[in-house]
Design an enzyme around this catalytic site. Structure first.
Site, PDB file in Angstrom:
ATOM      1  N   GLN A   1       0.810  -1.150   0.090  1.00 45.72           N
ATOM      2  CA  GLN A   1       0.062   0.082   0.044  1.00 45.72           C
ATOM      3  C   GLN A   1       0.821   1.217  -0.045  1.00 45.72           C
ATOM      4  OE1 GLN A   1      -3.106   0.191   2.833  1.00 45.72           O
ATOM      5  NE2 GLN A   1      -3.638   2.209   2.479  1.00 45.72           N
ATOM      6  N   PHE A   2       1.186   1.773  -1.104  1.00 44.82           N
ATOM      7  CA  PHE A   2       2.113   2.931  -1.356  1.00 44.82           C
ATOM      8  C   PHE A   2       1.593   3.926  -0.731  1.00 44.82           C
ATOM      9  CE2 PHE A   2      -0.658   4.331  -4.659  1.00 44.82           C
ATOM     10  CZ  PHE A   2      -0.216   5.553  -4.800  1.00 44.82           C
ATOM     11  N   THR A   3       0.344   4.259  -0.509  1.00 48.51           N
ATOM     12  CA  THR A   3      -0.208   5.505   0.192  1.00 48.51           C
ATOM     13  C   THR A   3       0.128   5.766   1.711  1.00 48.51           C
ATOM     14  OG1 THR A   3      -2.294   4.341   0.918  1.00 48.51           O
ATOM     15  CG2 THR A   3      -2.198   5.575  -1.384  1.00 48.51           C
TER      16      THR A   3
END
Length: 149
Positions: free
Chosen positions: A78-80
């Protein structure tokens, strides 16, 4: 590296209406990779994930890690999580690793924890995933590793 971990009764990942990963009781770990991350920070995070005591012992205290509890592990990229949210109302992603770096390090994390005698499932890097979970507790922790640790 960042991990938002949750003790779950169950969790799953669905992509394009297809169930692609599922666990029963255990830990869901949402994983964010930052630019400075290396294989060293991957190893540190793997150690933290495997050794973090968020499961209850016979007295109801969080004294057991995932191996001791017999739990399962679901890792979801989850890059966020690597977003900079300090200013304004829109996240910035300049601190997030490139997709190539993040994918390589996420795969390395999956490889390390998969060597353990526990069930490990994973989300798909770069996919639009629907993550479902039943948080047990609720119990949620933010873990972070840095080269200075």
């Amino acid at each position: 590296m960042i991990a938002l971990i949750q003790r779950v009764s169950r969790a799953s990942v669905t992509i394009e209406d297809q169930l692609t990963a599922r666990i029963d009781a255990g830990m869901l770990a949402l994983i964010g990779v930052q630019r400075p991350d290396t294989h060293e920070t991957v190893s540190q995070l793997a150690e933290k994930l495997l050794g973090y005591r968020l499961f209850e012992d016979g007295q109801g205290k969080m004294n057991l890690d995932i191996r001791e509890s017999g739990g399962q592990l679901l890792l979801v990229p989850q890059f966020t999580l690597a977003a900079d949210t300090h200013k304004g109302r829109r996240p910035g992603f300049s601190s997030a690793a490139s997709p190539e770096q993040a994918s390589e390090l996420f795969d390395a994390l999956v490889d390390i924890v998969s060597r353990e005698p526990l069930t490990v499932a994973r989300g798909t890097f770069g996919a639009n995933m629907q993550v479902a979970l039943v948080n047990d507790g609720p119990v949620t922790f933010w873990l972070e590793t840095r080269l200075t640790e």
